[in-house]
Design an enzyme around this catalytic site. Structure first.
Site, PDB file in Angstrom:
ATOM      1  N   GLU A   2      34.221  39.028  17.146  1.00 38.33           N
ATOM      2  CA  GLU A   2      33.319  39.813  17.979  1.00 38.33           C
ATOM      3  C   GLU A   2      32.631  40.967  17.250  1.00 38.33           C
ATOM      4  O   GLU A   2      31.536  41.367  17.636  1.00 38.33           O
ATOM      5  CB  GLU A   2      34.111  40.380  19.179  1.00 38.33           C
ATOM      6  CG  GLU A   2      34.601  39.328  20.151  1.00 38.33           C
ATOM      7  CD  GLU A   2      33.457  38.625  20.863  1.00 38.33           C
ATOM      8  OE1 GLU A   2      32.566  39.310  21.393  1.00 38.33           O
ATOM      9  OE2 GLU A   2      33.448  37.376  20.854  1.00 38.33           O
TER      10      GLU A   2
ATOM     11  N   SER B 279      75.362  26.330  70.634  1.00 42.39           N
ATOM     12  CA  SER B 279      76.789  26.564  70.403  1.00 42.39           C
ATOM     13  C   SER B 279      77.079  27.358  69.142  1.00 42.39           C
ATOM     14  O   SER B 279      78.211  27.816  68.944  1.00 42.39           O
ATOM     15  CB  SER B 279      77.523  25.218  70.344  1.00 42.39           C
ATOM     16  OG  SER B 279      77.444  24.561  71.583  1.00 42.39           O
TER      17      SER B 279
END
Length: 838
Positions: free
Chosen positions: A87, A469
């Site tokens: 770059e 239950s």
């Protein structure tokens, strides 16, 4: 002639002065109203929150931008050098703008005039930082001038290392990655210091086309761009010729992060996300860079997800085949047609296939990759067609009875070559599983449905359903606290209660529609006798039961009506599993937790679930961790287990701050009775695991809900199965047939390597050998005898009374609830009854 030269010289100087003046004026003009570049000195990037399992493995990331901040000192030189070469090779020598590069770019733009090409620039790394933070991406000379001015100011305000640190943590590198740290993980599943020269060069190639080079169809272009960067690194002297050649020869392979150490726990993760958002807000959650250590155990979570999915599929197959996803009118070009079919939510782990031909013994199908396979008759037997919940047509005798050519279905390979396949169907029924440490409340695993892609609704925490239950143990605990014992006899006989004018009588019945006469409480739980439970609740009154439900966190406002004793009060799987945990831990209060610790992005601990003081715990500090490493704490000992060490005298004392909410002795009696459910009752399938287990099934009216909640001495688990819009799951379905097999599969995997630890007996109990069927002391040598725990003075010694507990609140016939007619525990207070519902 001299006059001409002199004139030209004067004109040149004048033009130069004018040019300089114009440039100076432009500089002053464009310097007005520029953004404040000094804000970069306080660079505070948006960083992903990373969520880890208890063993440190990554579970999830929450981020507006996926970024892992890495300080400049921790970025390897080869990575930094790769980006500088790609770059801005003059980065360390220019002052924000590389004027020679600008000149080259402008000359190239002149050459490109009339060719329709986009103008090129020569942006330095400093200019790119300026553009990212302070300006826009507008292509214009005005922006370039502003960019140059700001770049110079930035160079004056901070050093080169700071500039490149900002750049390498902020730049977008495709595949949802911001910064080099996140990109290294996304593309190669490596930390920066593990990257090769070739991999660093690839990352440095991405800023030019971040959304292109990682795609398979652009692989050749990606390799070419990577090799260009490698060449630039060699020219700039960062690597040798030999290193460059080796880097170019390295294949470009991306990591498949779908199969790495990440843990799949979508429902658990969503619960953590909601809790973090509540604690810190959305902004901090998605940008604050938190490091979160959760309670999740990846191995237990995998066992939970597998067991629940398999259990839902097993029930769904019993319910029949609802039909193909779609059907092709013609098989011509079937592969192309199949590629256009979208996999329905929940079917992501399977393959789409189209039926090509059928026979008596198998069905041939084609898959999207062009391969073919067979579904044998044995994998189609279950696929009897069903419509509106009822079977239609004959049972499957040959493969062609199940499927027809052109039908598109889901399949799963049964062998490595994928030639033998199984027919799959996304179940309509849903469910949930929660597993937790009963001593601390740490949720080790949670699955809230078949697939989060179908629905993120978490049936473990958000679905309030009747436990049936599975609530009974807390009714029996209230009775034990009132002076009953596991051997107390209760009459199991028809029961009717007048509900008031015009409402008729409430007549609860047992699941078997049979009645068994005087029965010990133990058998009442083991066999899940409804009428016994109602008589017991009628006798002691609903107030103690309501209080137990509140103390154990099942339901804070349970209605004091008798139907609630049979589990009509709605609760969640998480709440009920926590309540069962408080049984096995000896009656100590715990709160379910999903997060152990939260650290901010600087590593400071900002949240800790366990806030107990521990003097001496930090006496010996561990060596510091490498930069970026995530610390993994040693598992904390549970408060009710001894800590073994070479020198126990020097161990720090960790206080047990849990509230005692029930008598450990009566709680253990319930645990022992629930162990009987597994040994002799409705959970008997779990005996095959071969480890001490206890728990209780639950089935609501018309089998709309099926439950099993239970535990080993150190692991609690709760399972619920039912339709999101409640409807019957079938006349012969129950907690025993649907939920227990899921728990069996889960516990078999979760406890595979665990020792067969017996349940812990608290002090203050007298153990007596009794006949579990009668509650009476066992005869010498009796084979089916068990050790029953009694509070001293309450053990059975002779004839026992039988609790009638009818609709008038009648008490005991033939004596008192334990012992003999004249010797036993105190007479329980007679309840007044509450009047029933349904």
């Amino acid at each position: 002639m001299n006059r001409v030269v002199k004139g030209l010289a004067i004109a040149g100087v004048s033009l130069g002065v004018l040019g300089m003046a114009a440039a100076g004026g432009a500089w002053v003009y464009f310097s007005k109203d520029l953004p404040d570049h000094t804000t970069l000195a306080n660079y505070n990037p948006s960083v992903a929150t990373r969520v880890h399992a208890g063993d440190g493995r990554l579970v999830a990331e929450f981020a507006s931008e996926r970024r892992v901040f890495v300080p400049f000192a921790a970025i390897p030189k080869r990575v930094t050098n790769a980006f500088i070469s790609a770059e801005d090779q003059n980065f360390y020598t220019h002052h924000g703008v590389d004027w020679f590069a600008v000149l080259r770019a402008q000359l190239q733009n002149v050459k490109n005039i009339g060719q329709g090409r986009r103008p090129i620039g020569a942006s330095t790394i400093t200019q790119q930082v300026t553009r990212i933070f302070l300006l826009s991406n507008e292509v214009s000379y005005v922006r370039k001038i502003k960019e140059a001015i700001l770049s110079g100011r930035i160079e004056d305000a901070m050093g080169k290392d700071k500039i490149i640190e900002i750049y390498m943590n902020e730049i977008f590198l495709g595949n949802r990655a911001y910064g080099v740290g996140a990109a290294a993980l996304n593309y190669f599943n490596k930390s920066l210091d593990e990257l090769t020269v070739a991999e660093a060069a690839f990352l440095a190639s991405l800023p030019k086309a971040p959304d292109r080079y990682y795609r398979e169809r652009h692989r050749d272009a990606a390799i070419a761009r990577r090799n260009y960067v490698i060449g630039r690194m060699q020219e700039d002297g960062y690597i040798s010729r030999e290193e460059a050649e080796a880097a170019r020869a390295e294949p470009l392979n991306f990591a498949d992060r779908s199969s790495d150490s990440n843990v799949r726990a979508e429902y658990f993760v969503e619960e953590v996300r909601r809790e973090l958002a509540k604690l810190y807000g959305e902004q901090t959650l998605y940008a604050g860079g938190l490091s979160v250590r959760t309670t999740l155990d990846p191995d237990i979570q995998a066992a939970a997800s597998t067991a629940l999915r398999n259990g839902l599929l097993a029930y769904d197959r019993r319910d029949g085949w609802r039909g193909a996803i779609t059907r092709f009118d013609s098989l011509e070009g079937w592969q192309e047609q199949l590629e256009d079919v979208r996999t329905p939510p929940g079917g992501e782990e399977w393959d789409l296939a189209v039926v090509l031909s059928t026979g008596a013994d198998a069905v041939e199908v084609g898959l999207a990759d062009g391969s073919t396979g067979q579904i044998p008759l044995s994998e189609l037997k279950w696929a009897r067609k069903v419509k509106d919940g009822k079977f239609v047509g004959p049972s499957i005798q040959k493969a062609s009875d199940a499927l027809a050519p052109g039908e598109v279905v889901l399949v799963e390979p049964l062998d490595d070559k994928a030639r033998t396949l199984a027919l799959r169907q996304i179940p309509e029924v849903q469910g949930a599983l929660v597993a937790m440490d009963p001593h601390t409340g740490r949720v080790l695993a949670m699955s809230g449905g078949f697939s989060a892609r179908i629905s993120v609704f978490n049936r473990a925490t958000q679905a309030y359903r009747q436990p049936g239950s599975a609530f009974k143990p807390f009714v029996y605990l209230a009775a034990l606290d009132q002076g009953f014992t596991p051997s107390t006899l209760v009459l199991d006989a028809p029961f009717a209660l007048d509900q008031g004018a015009g409402l008729g009588k409430w007549k609860p019945s047992n699941y078997t529609e049979k009645y068994y006469g005087p029965t010990p409480l133990r058998v009442g739980i083991e066999k899940s006798r409804n009428v016994m439970t109602v008589r017991l609740a009628q006798y002691i009154g609903m107030e103690p039961i309501v209080d137990v439900a509140r103390r154990f966190g099942i339901k804070n406002d349970l209605q004091p009506t008798l139907s609630m004793a049979l589990g009509a009060g709605e609760t969640t799987v998480l709440r009920l599993t926590a309540a069962y945990s408080m049984l096995v831990n000896g009656g100590r209060k715990i709160e379910p937790s999903f997060i152990d610790r939260v650290q901010d992005k600087a590593g400071k601990t900002v949240y800790r679930h366990d806030m107990r003081d521990c003097a001496g715990c930090q006496t010996a500090l561990p060596a510091p961790l490498p930069t970026g490493a995530v610390p993994v704490p040693a598992p904390a000992p549970t408060p009710d287990e001894p800590v073994l060490a070479a020198d126990p005298a020097n161990l720090p004392l960790i206080p047990d701050t849990r509230e005692q909410i029930a008598d450990p002795r009566t709680v253990y009696q319930i645990v022992s009775m629930l162990e009987g459910v597994v040994q002799r009752g409705t959970g008997a399938k779990l005996r095959e695991i071969g480890k001490p287990l206890a728990g209780k099934t639950g089935t609501t009216n018309d089998a709309m809900d099926a439950w099993f909640v239970g535990f080993s001495p150190d692991l609690a688990v709760g399972v619920f199965v039912g339709y999101d819009q409640p409807r019957s799951m079938g006349d012969h379905e129950s907690g025993s047939t649907i939920a227990v097999p899921i728990v069996k599969d889960f516990m078999s995997a979760a406890l595979k390597d665990a020792p067969a630890t017996p349940f812990r007996v608290p002090p203050g109990l007298q153990l007596v050998r009794v006949d579990p069927e009668t509650g009476r002391p066992a005869s010498p040598g009796q084979r089916n005898a068990i050790w029953e725990g009694f509070i001293p003075g309450t053990e059975p010694k002779g004839q026992q009374g039988v609790l009638d507990g009818g609709d008038t609140g009648a008490g005991f016939v033939q004596g008192q609830p334990g012992g003999t007619a004249n010797q036993g525990q105190p007479q329980p207070t007679v309840g007044t009854g509450t009047g029933g519902v349904y």
